[in-house]
Design a protein around this motif. Structure first.
Motif, short mmCIF file in Angstrom:
data_model
loop_
_atom_site.label_atom_id
_atom_site.label_comp_id
_atom_site.label_asym_id
_atom_site.label_seq_id
_atom_site.Cartn_x
_atom_site.Cartn_y
_atom_site.Cartn_z
N ALA A 66 3.55 -2.42 -18.74
CA ALA A 66 5.14 -2.04 -18.82
C ALA A 66 5.20 -0.90 -17.66
O ALA A 66 4.56 0.06 -17.81
CB ALA A 66 5.36 -1.54 -20.02
N GLY A 67 6.38 -1.13 -16.99
CA GLY A 67 6.25 -0.22 -15.80
C GLY A 67 5.71 -0.23 -14.67
O GLY A 67 5.90 0.53 -13.64
N ALA A 68 4.66 -0.95 -14.48
CA ALA A 68 3.84 -1.15 -13.27
C ALA A 68 4.64 -1.81 -12.35
O ALA A 68 5.40 -2.62 -12.50
CB ALA A 68 2.52 -1.85 -13.67
N ASP A 69 4.12 -1.65 -10.98
CA ASP A 69 4.86 -2.21 -9.75
C ASP A 69 4.35 -3.73 -9.46
O ASP A 69 4.59 -4.66 -9.17
CB ASP A 69 4.72 -1.46 -8.52
CG ASP A 69 5.56 -0.19 -8.80
OD1 ASP A 69 6.64 -0.17 -8.88
OD2 ASP A 69 5.17 0.96 -8.49
N SER A 70 2.76 -3.69 -9.70
CA SER A 70 2.10 -4.72 -9.28
C SER A 70 0.88 -4.79 -10.07
O SER A 70 0.51 -3.92 -11.03
CB SER A 70 1.72 -5.02 -7.68
OG SER A 70 1.23 -3.71 -7.23
N LEU A 71 -0.05 -6.00 -9.94
CA LEU A 71 -0.88 -6.27 -10.93
C LEU A 71 -2.27 -7.05 -9.93
O LEU A 71 -1.96 -7.83 -9.06
CB LEU A 71 -0.63 -7.36 -11.80
CG LEU A 71 -1.94 -7.82 -12.72
CD1 LEU A 71 -2.69 -6.95 -13.59
CD2 LEU A 71 -1.62 -8.72 -13.56
N PHE A 72 -3.49 -6.25 -10.07
CA PHE A 72 -4.66 -6.96 -9.63
C PHE A 72 -5.40 -7.68 -10.76
O PHE A 72 -5.84 -6.99 -11.94
CB PHE A 72 -5.63 -5.92 -8.81
CG PHE A 72 -7.02 -6.57 -8.56
CD1 PHE A 72 -6.89 -7.25 -7.36
CD2 PHE A 72 -8.12 -6.41 -9.14
CE1 PHE A 72 -8.11 -8.03 -6.76
CE2 PHE A 72 -9.34 -7.11 -9.07
CZ PHE A 72 -9.25 -7.64 -7.74
N ALA A 73 -5.51 -8.89 -10.83
CA ALA A 73 -5.92 -9.95 -11.87
C ALA A 73 -7.42 -10.25 -11.55
O ALA A 73 -7.35 -11.17 -10.27
CB ALA A 73 -4.88 -10.93 -12.27
N VAL A 74 -8.12 -10.31 -12.41
CA VAL A 74 -9.71 -10.75 -12.24
C VAL A 74 -9.87 -11.37 -13.64
O VAL A 74 -9.77 -10.74 -14.62
CB VAL A 74 -10.55 -9.80 -11.68
CG1 VAL A 74 -10.77 -8.51 -12.67
CG2 VAL A 74 -11.95 -10.36 -11.51
N THR A 75 -10.54 -12.71 -13.38
CA THR A 75 -11.00 -13.17 -14.62
C THR A 75 -12.50 -13.53 -14.51
O THR A 75 -13.02 -13.73 -13.34
CB THR A 75 -10.04 -14.34 -15.28
OG1 THR A 75 -10.22 -15.35 -14.01
CG2 THR A 75 -8.73 -13.95 -15.33
#
Length: 293
Positions: A66-75
């Protein structure tokens, strides 16, 4: 200044990305299932906002994003399985979509979009496809083989005996990258979202054969290291997934445009394998307890 949520923040890729973003002056939400871990404490000391998040807990993801600008996603499938990786990656994309983030950078694997038949490449590609369909601005970065894997596990055990055991022929080249370069490139992509939105980019810092790797390790470790080709049949007794990966490396090859990446993005500070190996504390690593993995 961006506020970037970073998953896997206490791991290799997420940790490197978090550090690169913090060094560039951005706000980092370091998402982890273990906010009380030493790695999480290290990130706090660097200025990260460490938050609990679990891919299997939708409420925790919603709160963390919530409220973040962007996401770095790793799985990852390791520790669970490939079905869990795809399920968790899909849940993460859905949570980011619901949070209306401006950009998702997903780290996959080089060639994962080429029908490799490697289970943990195919699971990542399913997440990639879900991301593309999400409607959120996206970028996929796809790293080659990790240099960092040589500092642990059965590879490190072999180095203690003067052997670089690797399930590939001595003269077969393949692409490599250290976590620090993945983090630097991911931070670049996140900061220049407009330039990279809608792109999938295989990334690597160097290309070497197992024989050349053994030579570089000999110089870095300070003792003779010889490459020994481990039979794929032996790898298959430990992991059919990894055996499939090494078979792909040997038969198809893991080619990445290293020269083009170095030319176009010099600010990443790409490390050759020789430079990376020279920067490791092999004395401490080789004196640690063997894993017998």
């Amino acid at each position: 200044m961006l506020t970037v949520a970073v998953t896997g923040a206490t791991g290799a890729q997420g940790g490197a990305t978090a550090r690169a973003l913090l060094a560039a002056g951005h706000r980092v939400r370091a998402l982890t299932r273990r906010p009380d871990s030493p790695a999480a404490d290290d990130l706090r000391r660097l200025g990260a906002d460490v938050r609990h998040a679990d891919f299997d807990d939708a409420a925790s993801l919603d709160a963390a994003l919530a409220g973040a600008d962007s996401l770095f996603a790793v799985t990852t499938p390791f520790g669970t399985d490939t079905a869990a990786e795809t399920r968790q990656g899909t849940a993460l994309v859905d949570a980011a979509t619901a949070a209306r983030l401006g950009h998702i950078v997903f780290t996959s694997a080089a060639h994962a979009d080429r029908g490799t038949g490697v289970p943990h490449y195919e699971s990542k590609h399913l997440v990639e496809r879900h991301l593309r369909a999400s409607g959120v601005p996206w970028t996929v970065i796809a790293p080659a083989a990790f240099m960092d894997n040589y500092t642990g596990g059965w590879t490190l055990d072999g180095l203690r005996d003067g052997t670089f055991g690797w399930p590939m022929p001595d003269d077969r080249p393949f692409a490599l990258i250290p976590a620090v370069d993945i983090g630097a490139f991911a931070a670049l992509v996140l900061q220049r979202g407009d330039e990279f939105t809608g792109r999938r980019i295989d990334i690597a810092s160097d290309e070497r054969t197992p024989g050349q790797i053994a030579e570089a390790l000999t110089a870095a470790v300070g003792r003779p290291i010889a490459h020994k080709e481990v039979p794929l049949a032996h790898v298959r007794t430990r992991s059919t997934d990894l055996a499939a990966m090494f078979e792909y490396f040997t038969t198809c090859g893991l080619d990445v445009d290293v020269a083009g990446l170095r030319r176009d993005y010099p600010e990443v500070g790409w490390h050759s394998f020789t430079d990376w190996a020279a920067g490791q504390d092999w004395t401490a690593l080789l004196s640690s307890a063997p894993t017998h993995a």
